[in-house]
Design a protein around this motif. Structure first.
Motif, mmCIF file in Angstrom:
data_model
loop_
_atom_site.group_PDB
_atom_site.id
_atom_site.type_symbol
_atom_site.label_atom_id
_atom_site.label_comp_id
_atom_site.label_asym_id
_atom_site.label_seq_id
_atom_site.Cartn_x
_atom_site.Cartn_y
_atom_site.Cartn_z
ATOM 1 N N ALA A 1 39.971 49.307 29.507
ATOM 2 C CA ALA A 1 38.847 48.458 29.945
ATOM 3 C C ALA A 1 37.764 49.575 30.334
ATOM 4 O O ALA A 1 36.618 48.770 30.375
ATOM 5 N N GLY A 2 38.036 50.526 30.856
ATOM 6 C CA GLY A 2 37.110 51.360 31.273
ATOM 7 C C GLY A 2 36.037 51.776 30.000
ATOM 8 O O GLY A 2 35.107 52.251 30.576
ATOM 9 N N GLN A 3 36.721 51.874 28.930
ATOM 10 C CA GLN A 3 35.910 52.087 28.066
ATOM 11 C C GLN A 3 35.324 50.955 26.999
ATOM 12 O O GLN A 3 34.572 51.367 25.784
ATOM 13 N N SER A 4 35.335 49.981 27.504
ATOM 14 C CA SER A 4 34.827 48.628 26.706
ATOM 15 C C SER A 4 33.752 47.921 27.451
ATOM 16 O O SER A 4 34.010 47.256 28.656
ATOM 17 N N LEU A 5 32.753 47.732 26.758
ATOM 18 C CA LEU A 5 31.631 46.969 27.650
ATOM 19 C C LEU A 5 31.932 45.426 27.423
ATOM 20 O O LEU A 5 31.901 44.590 28.419
ATOM 21 N N ASP A 6 32.631 45.106 26.326
ATOM 22 C CA ASP A 6 32.809 43.770 26.244
ATOM 23 C C ASP A 6 34.243 43.138 27.521
ATOM 24 O O ASP A 6 33.884 42.124 28.092
ATOM 25 N N ALA A 7 35.207 44.197 27.576
ATOM 26 C CA ALA A 7 35.805 44.033 28.845
ATOM 27 C C ALA A 7 35.372 43.642 29.977
ATOM 28 O O ALA A 7 35.650 42.884 30.583
ATOM 29 N N GLN A 8 34.527 44.397 30.347
ATOM 30 C CA GLN A 8 33.761 44.705 31.357
ATOM 31 C C GLN A 8 33.023 43.530 31.781
ATOM 32 O O GLN A 8 32.883 42.661 32.762
ATOM 33 N N LYS A 9 32.166 42.923 30.743
ATOM 34 C CA LYS A 9 31.449 41.802 30.786
ATOM 35 C C LYS A 9 32.255 40.631 31.310
ATOM 36 O O LYS A 9 31.991 39.620 32.073
ATOM 37 N N LYS A 10 33.491 40.535 30.568
ATOM 38 C CA LYS A 10 34.512 39.434 30.879
ATOM 39 C C LYS A 10 35.039 39.370 32.461
ATOM 40 O O LYS A 10 35.027 38.515 32.930
ATOM 41 N N TYR A 11 35.092 40.650 33.026
ATOM 42 C CA TYR A 11 35.447 40.701 34.365
ATOM 43 C C TYR A 11 34.165 40.332 35.143
ATOM 44 O O TYR A 11 34.627 39.625 36.290
ATOM 45 N N VAL A 12 33.099 40.448 34.778
ATOM 46 C CA VAL A 12 31.837 40.137 35.328
ATOM 47 C C VAL A 12 31.946 38.648 35.359
ATOM 48 O O VAL A 12 31.602 38.164 36.496
ATOM 49 N N ASP A 13 32.072 38.088 34.351
ATOM 50 C CA ASP A 13 32.184 36.670 34.368
ATOM 51 C C ASP A 13 33.145 36.026 35.420
ATOM 52 O O ASP A 13 32.944 35.097 36.183
ATOM 53 N N TYR A 14 34.432 36.539 35.297
ATOM 54 C CA TYR A 14 35.423 36.109 36.165
ATOM 55 C C TYR A 14 35.053 36.072 37.726
ATOM 56 O O TYR A 14 35.121 35.340 38.560
ATOM 57 N N ALA A 15 34.450 37.579 38.181
ATOM 58 C CA ALA A 15 34.134 37.793 39.368
ATOM 59 C C ALA A 15 32.899 36.823 39.877
ATOM 60 O O ALA A 15 32.997 36.125 40.973
ATOM 61 N N ALA A 16 32.115 36.148 38.888
ATOM 62 C CA ALA A 16 30.901 35.412 39.065
ATOM 63 C C ALA A 16 31.468 34.042 39.454
ATOM 64 O O ALA A 16 30.950 33.232 40.401
ATOM 65 N N GLU A 17 32.405 33.634 38.710
ATOM 66 C CA GLU A 17 33.168 32.298 39.098
ATOM 67 C C GLU A 17 33.838 32.173 40.316
ATOM 68 O O GLU A 17 33.838 31.182 40.787
ATOM 69 N N ARG A 18 34.400 33.239 40.782
ATOM 70 C CA ARG A 18 35.045 33.414 42.054
ATOM 71 C C ARG A 18 34.229 33.594 43.288
ATOM 72 O O ARG A 18 34.618 33.348 44.491
ATOM 73 N N GLY A 19 32.917 33.772 43.006
ATOM 74 C CA GLY A 19 32.000 34.151 44.321
ATOM 75 C C GLY A 19 32.396 35.615 44.436
ATOM 76 O O GLY A 19 31.920 35.827 45.830
ATOM 77 N N TRP A 20 33.056 36.686 44.010
ATOM 78 C CA TRP A 20 33.076 37.794 44.192
ATOM 79 C C TRP A 20 31.719 38.569 44.063
ATOM 80 O O TRP A 20 31.383 38.771 42.874
ATOM 81 N N PRO A 21 31.313 39.499 45.157
ATOM 82 C CA PRO A 21 29.963 39.773 44.878
ATOM 83 C C PRO A 21 30.017 41.268 43.919
ATOM 84 O O PRO A 21 29.312 41.718 43.647
ATOM 85 N N TYR A 22 31.204 41.867 43.775
ATOM 86 C CA TYR A 22 31.406 43.229 43.216
ATOM 87 C C TYR A 22 32.593 43.365 42.028
ATOM 88 O O TYR A 22 33.231 42.585 42.086
ATOM 89 N N GLU A 23 32.316 44.102 40.970
ATOM 90 C CA GLU A 23 32.957 44.250 40.038
ATOM 91 C C GLU A 23 33.171 45.867 39.904
ATOM 92 O O GLU A 23 32.031 46.509 40.130
ATOM 93 N N VAL A 24 34.334 46.626 39.923
ATOM 94 C CA VAL A 24 34.409 48.040 40.032
ATOM 95 C C VAL A 24 34.935 48.428 38.632
ATOM 96 O O VAL A 24 36.118 47.989 38.252
ATOM 97 N N VAL A 25 34.146 49.395 38.179
ATOM 98 C CA VAL A 25 34.526 49.981 36.835
ATOM 99 C C VAL A 25 35.073 51.406 36.927
ATOM 100 O O VAL A 25 34.589 52.053 37.631
#
Length: 642
Positions: free
Chosen positions: A311-335
């Motif tokens: 996941a650390g080397q994948s932009l696509d994977a990180q975008k999916k985590y951002v999407d999930y954090a946004a849906e939950r209302g969490w303000p941060y995603e840590v790479v």
């Protein structure tokens, strides 16, 4: 870039009295003791309800000691104080030359921790001693309602510090909850029936004892690059724990300079007083960051345990985590690790990381969804001043809001000087900080409030944790300051509460962290809708903290109040399945408490209408726990969800 002077507040030379407490400060004693005083012991008392510190000088060999009492009960037996430098031995042969007292009254706010608004009231006594050759040392003591602390002040030209003779001697009948010392502070805590029972060795400077006079948690505060970190050393069968310095190396003191050492502290009182204490922060210097408006705590989706290095080397994977954090209302995603390595080459930093890296795109993607990005860095990237400036200025320019810095694994004086440099630089670049493989807070979060959390704990990544360890942390490591345990990894088969999803959920409240890095996979949250619903409600910070019930190493239930007035509750228990009675000590009136417990088919949410002072019966599975949220009850209200 703003000038450094606009961002950083210089360390004040004197403590500032808050206006609301000025009368108290003026009324406190301030007198110079008669140098001819033949007394061999002196008491230091603090505000009402405080313990008493007793400083003494042995009449036979002139060695100093300090004891702590509460009323007629002993918290700490007379224990050696002193240190030895290249040019003087301040551990014996001393003569008392004077004493001055003053009151310390401060108020401050904290961006992280158990409470936002803090008030510190302490009595400070300075005891002056000299050796037969005329070398001088001051023993500075402070007494507060929740603790006693001391430090040494040495005039210039005494050379390097070779060792301390500081120690803590426990009275008979004391037990212990302590962990072996290691440079990363990640070894588990173990409960012993007697303070004499632990094997010989080195132990972490966050040891909890239950003494005849109350609880006593050993701690350290105001550690920086002028000194090295400390640990405790213990001999089998002894009730004394000595203070050892990093690798027994001398502490370097600049020629011609004096030295003020870190505080040696004993947080003491009943279990609630110790658990809720901010004494370590109270002892630390005030904030050096003038404008703290950019420092914002909050929950984060942490991707390492969820996706690993891929996941650390994948932009696509990180975008999916951002999407999930946004849906939950969490303000941060840590790479985490991997984002600046060459694709497919884990150990090779991409030489064109500044121009070709995908991180700016991820930051822009997250910003559009209301999610900010924090990134992992190996500490060696920040050792050289030029490289440090390049990395931090680039991250600031990209819009990254925080850095997780890892693998320091040392509390040497050299490494503490590195902390000093990085703390100044991250404040200047408006980057929040999470230290991993690190020291423990030791007051740093008050002085540098951009530091939102530290690891320094055997956290969720460990495969050898025990239920006893989980039930020890609220009374030991987390008392000292924010703790990045990284809870919420429901998918991990190695957690000691693996049969209790409710217990894992409760850790997200039980353990305080300015950035609560939630370590589960999106799939594990979706499979547990009650857990997901609870995590979506987690606030960014806490107004106050209360211990509801606990027994270190066996049970812990804490309530933390959110800014909107709701109370979040987390509990963990070691041992057999049972029903536990949890006191509802949240305030007068009636409350609606929604508990989340383990059921035969998954998590179960149950509402309870209770009155203040009632006990709430909560079922817990073996080595399990629970989570809850409480709000004011009114007719027809069935949920606390806002």
């Amino acid at each position: 870039m703003p000038a450094i002077s606009a961002l950083l507040r210089p360390r004040p030379l004197v403590l500032t009295l808050c206006s609301a407490l000025l009368a108290t400060a003026v009324a406190a004693p301030s007198a110079l003791a008669d140098p001819t005083d033949q007394g061999r012991s002196w008491k230091v008392t603090g505000p009402p309800g405080s313990p008493t510190a007793v400083v003494a000088l042995d009449p036979t060999d002139g060695h100093p000691s300090l004891a702590v009492r509460r009323g007629d009960r002993t918290v700490l037996e007379p224990s050696p104080v002193g240190l030895v430098t290249e040019r003087a031995d301040f551990s014996k042969g001393l003569t008392f030359t004077g004493r001055t007292d003053r009151a310390v009254a401060e108020s401050y706010t904290s961006t992280t921790g158990k409470s936002e608004r803090r008030v510190a009231l302490m009595t400070e006594s300075r005891f002056r001693f000299r050796t037969a050759s005329g070398a001088r040392v001051d023993l500075l003591t402070r007494v507060a309602r929740d603790g006693v602390a001391y430090r040494y002040v040495i005039p210039r030209d005494q050379g390097d510090v070779l060792r301390e003779t500081s120690a803590f001697t426990l009275p008979a009948g004391s037990d212990a909850v302590i962990g072996k010392y290691r440079a990363d502070n990640e070894l588990p805590f173990v409960r012993y029936a007697s303070a004499t029972e632990p094997p010989a060795g080195s132990y972490s400077m966050q040891a909890l004892f239950n003494t005849p006079g109350g609880r006593a948690l050993i701690a350290e505060s105001d550690l920086n690059g002028t000194y090295s970190g400390a640990h405790l050393t213990h001999e089998a069968g002894s009730s004394t724990y000595k203070v050892g310095l990093w690798n027994d190396e001398p502490v370097q003191v600049e020629e011609g300079s004096g030295l003020t050492t870190p505080w040696r502290a004993v947080i003491t009182g009943d279990l609630a007083t110790v658990t809720q204490s901010t004494f370590v922060d109270d002892l630390a210097p005030p904030s050096r960051v003038r404008d703290t408006s950019w420092i914002k705590p909050g929950p984060a989706l942490w991707t390492w345990l969820a996706g690993g290095k891929e996941a650390g080397q994948s932009l696509d994977a990180q975008k999916k985590y951002v999407d999930y954090a946004a849906e939950r209302g969490w303000p941060y995603e840590v790479v985490d690790a991997g984002w600046y390595f060459k694709p497919g080459e884990w150990e090779v930093i991409d030489p064109e990381w500044q121009t070709k890296n995908w991180m700016p795109e991820l930051v822009r993607y997250g910003a559009a969804k209301g999610v900010k990005i924090q990134v992992w860095l190996h500490y060696t990237l920040l050792t050289d001043p030029v490289e440090r400036e390049k990395w931090l200025s680039t991250l600031e320019r990209w819009g990254v809001t925080g850095v997780k810095i890892d693998f320091m694994d040392s509390e040497s004086q050299e490494r503490m000087r590195w902390y000093d440099d990085v703390l100044e630089a991250t404040a200047r670049h408006h980057l929040m900080v999470n230290f991993h493989g690190s020291t423990i807070p030791k007051g740093m979060q008050r002085t540098w409030p951009q530091v939102l959390t530290f690891e320094g704990v055997g956290g969720e990544e460990k495969r050898t944790n025990t239920a006893e360890h989980l039930a020890s942390l609220p009374f030991t490591r987390n008392v000292i300051g924010s703790m990045d345990f990284t809870p919420g990894a429901f998918h991990r088969p190695y957690r000691p509460n693996v049969a209790s999803d409710a217990g894992e959920l409760g850790l997200t409240v039980l353990y305080e962290s300015g950035i609560q890095n939630l370590a589960g996979t999106p799939e594990s949250y979706d499979a547990r809708p009650e857990a997901r619903r609870y995590l979506e409600q987690l606030p960014a910070r806490w107004e106050q903290t209360r211990l509801l019930t606990g027994d270190p190493g066996r049970a812990a239930v804490l309530a933390r109040q959110a800014p909107d007035g709701r109370w979040f509750i987390g509990g963990t228990f070691a041992g057999a399945a049972r029903t536990v009675d949890v006191p509802v000590r949240l305030g007068a009136g009636r409350w609606l408490v929604e508990t989340v417990t383990d059921g035969p088919s998954g998590l179960v949410r149950t509402p309870h209408a209770v009155r203040a002072g009632d006990d709430l019966a909560v079922p817990v599975v073996a080595d399990g726990g629970f989570a809850a949220v409480a709000c004011r009850w009114h007719p027809g209200r069935t949920t606390c969800e806002s």
